[in-house]
Design an enzyme around this catalytic site. Structure first.
Site, PDB file in Angstrom:
ATOM      1  N   SER A 127      -9.696   1.497   3.217  1.00 33.80           N
ATOM      2  CA  SER A 127      -8.940   2.296   2.277  1.00 33.80           C
ATOM      3  C   SER A 127      -7.885   1.527   1.479  1.00 33.80           C
ATOM      4  CB  SER A 127      -8.232   3.427   3.038  1.00 33.80           C
ATOM      5  OG  SER A 127      -7.291   2.889   3.960  1.00 33.80           O
ATOM      6  N   LYS A 156       0.851  -1.206   0.000  1.00 34.10           N
ATOM      7  CA  LYS A 156       0.000   0.000   0.000  1.00 34.10           C
ATOM      8  C   LYS A 156       0.881   1.248   0.000  1.00 34.10           C
ATOM      9  CE  LYS A 156      -3.930   1.836   2.709  1.00 34.10           C
ATOM     10  NZ  LYS A 156      -4.804   1.588   3.879  1.00 34.10           N
ATOM     11  N   SER A 163      -9.561  -0.799   7.397  1.00 38.80           N
ATOM     12  CA  SER A 163      -9.097  -0.556   6.031  1.00 38.80           C
ATOM     13  C   SER A 163      -8.460  -1.737   5.318  1.00 38.80           C
ATOM     14  CB  SER A 163      -8.116   0.612   6.015  1.00 38.80           C
ATOM     15  OG  SER A 163      -8.847   1.801   5.946  1.00 38.80           O
TER      16      SER A 163
END
Ligand code: GLN
Length: 524
Positions: free
Chosen positions: A171, A76, A195
């Site tokens: 997210s 990420k 997330s």
């Protein structure tokens, strides 16, 4: 080959059925074909090929580094990566190149993992759709699966579905999409309020949020320091345990990691759940829970019971206050964390700089989206001297009560809790953006943020396809630092449900115009 689990592909590498370079090239090819998903912010092709070549040399010499050697992974874009742009999907950090690797990234690389790229996210990990990002929203690979497309073709009344794409959740939407679209075998996400688990659930992959303090946060650009943990996304529970084994342990650079040595573990293949006690929290029967998810949740409880496990209804009475307290604590920590982005040391700096104050203000106005600015504003409000006790201190106290609820249930003999992960299967983009980021997060995080408030480990796994042929997932929450128990129970359930692998249509057909600019969600 790309649809194998990490465990299977590691075996294929060891047996010489595929070489690390070949595997890396296949993944790169698929990354190019699925570019329209917008899962990757940066594809590190050259680095990946070099790392694969080094792995290949080790394999030829019979000197492999372990279970991740030669395995394509993605990270990420809120984990610092030395000499690779790390943006947090924000104008503020666009072009920022960190001088060091986050500890967890370094650990993956030390084990020979091959870094395919950095993945897309909601700006600074604030959100639950992967829609509020400067790179444009992430699309859910399941929207292009044969399973979903067929379902749409059979149901003309649903044709709207196929033209209006599906969100990944967030997210860590890019990390979930990267694993689900078969472009890597594991990815790193982060999990502050859900997330990792929310997008994993929407994209039909496994998402593990470890116990707070087990994995280092050093180099993970902070959102809420007291809740952030690196998350692991894979195609099986077994793989999540493997990656956890590589990442866990004390880090002198993160004082919140526990000092005890961490012992990696592997999960048994033959699992007996007869001695297991599964708790079903009454309060998780939340309004808005889809009938389908409720049905699969009930079915799971029945399956455990049939296999001889003890299934008990339990109560976590403070659950209803959790989301509100999460919001207060999250924004308060955001307000202080984001103070570092002032245009002086790194990141964006405005040219409107008639005074230092003007420069700060315009840098932060230009650099952050309105979601981030909105959270800074609320957080500072809660931290005002006259509000501090009323909001911040109170939320801390309720956080303690939420944590105590879990402790009570676990000390009564319950081993794991079984809950839904999301209220429904993946939403359509046009539906999702009807609500602002905050309202949406309050709905999406309902089942996930409690584990962050209490620091407990939790794992989501796909259990079935919905009527729309989209993944439905359930969550197991475990006792602190008992990841082995938690994952063993989850693996047993995974063996019962046999969730299908995504089947792609010719994905190249979907390489269409992609909306780069999205309607910016209001932060209200
Ligand atoms: N949806 C949550 C939020 O916006 C989750 C954030 C996270 O886990 N990074 O705060």
């Amino acid at each position: 080959m790309l649809g194998l689990t990490l465990r299977e592909v590691a075996l294929a590498l060891r047996e010489g059925k595929v070489s690390p370079t070949e595997l890396c090239q296949r993944c790169l090819h698929f990354i190019r074909k699925t570019k329209f998903l917008n899962a990757y912010v940066t594809v590190t092709e050259e680095i990946a090929l070099k790392q694969a070549e080094q792995a290949e040399k080790r394999f030829l010499k019979g000197e492999t580094l372990g279970p991740l050697d030669g395995i394509p992974i993605a990270v990420k874009d809120n984990f610092s990566t030395a000499s690779i742009q790390t943006t947090c999907a924000s104008q503020m950090l666009k072009g920022y190149i960190p001088p060091f690797n986050a500890t967890v990234v370094q650990k993956l690389l030390d084990q020979g993992a091959v870094l395919m790229g950095k993945t897309n996210l909601d700006e600074f990990a604030m959100g639950s759709g992967s829609t509020d990002t400067i790179f444009g929203p992430v699309r859910n690979p399941w929207g292009y699966s044969r399973q979903y497309q067929e379902r749409c073709a059979q149901n003309p009344e649903d044709t709207k579905d196929s033209s209006d794409w599906l969100i990944t959740g967030g997210s860590s939407g890019g990390s979930a999409a990267s694993v689900a679209s078969l472009t890597c075998f594991a990815s790193l996400g982060s999990d502050t309020g859900g997330s990792t688990r929310n997008p994993a659930a929407n994209c039909g992959v496994v998402g593990l949020k470890p116990t707070y303090g087990l994995l280092s946060r050093h180099g993970l650009i902070p959102l809420v320091n007291s809740m952030d943990v690196p998350g692991i996304l894979t195609r099986s529970v077994h793989d999540a345990a493997t990656v956890l084994g590589v990442l866990g342990g004390h880090d002198p650079k993160d004082s919140t990691t526990v000092p005890e040595p961490f012992k990696p573990f592997s999960l048994p293949d033959e699992i007996d759940v007869r001695n297991v006690c599964v708790g079903i929290p009454r309060e998780y029967h939340a309004p808005g829970l889809s009938k389908e998810i409720l049905a699969h949740w009930t079915k799971a409880a029945e399956l455990f019971e049939k296999a001889g496990a003890r299934v008990v209804e339990v109560s976590l009475p403070h659950t209803q206050h959790s989301i509100v307290c999460y919001h207060v604590l999250c924004t308060a920590e955001v307000a202080s964390n984001m103070a570092r982005f002032d245009g002086l040391e790194y990141g964006h700096r405005s040219t409107i700089d008639s005074s230092t104050e003007v420069m700060y203000a315009s840098t932060r106005h230009e650099g952050f989206n309105d979601v981030v600015r909105g959270r800074i504003l609320s957080g500072n409000y809660f931290l005002l001297k006259q509000n501090y006790d009323r909001y911040f201190v109170k939320a801390q106290k309720v956080r303690r009560l939420i944590s105590n609820d879990f402790m009570k249930v676990f000390s009564s003999g319950v081993d794991v809790l079984l809950t839904p992960t999301t209220l429904s299967d993946a939403s359509r983009y046009s539906e999702f953006i009807k609500e602002d980021n905050r309202t949406r997060s309050a709905q999406e995080d309902i089942f996930t943020q409690c584990a962050n408030m209490a620091g407990l480990p939790a794992v989501t796994l796909p259990v079935a396809l919905s009527e729309r042929n989209l993944p439905i997932s359930l969550q197991f929450i475990g006792q602190g630092f008992r990841e082995k128990n938690l994952l063993t129970v989850a693996k047993w359930y995974e063996q019962q449900v046999k969730f299908p692998l995504i089947e792609f249509q010719d994905v190249a057909d979907h390489v269409s115009e992609f909306p780069k600019k999205t309607k910016s969600a209001s932060a209200s």
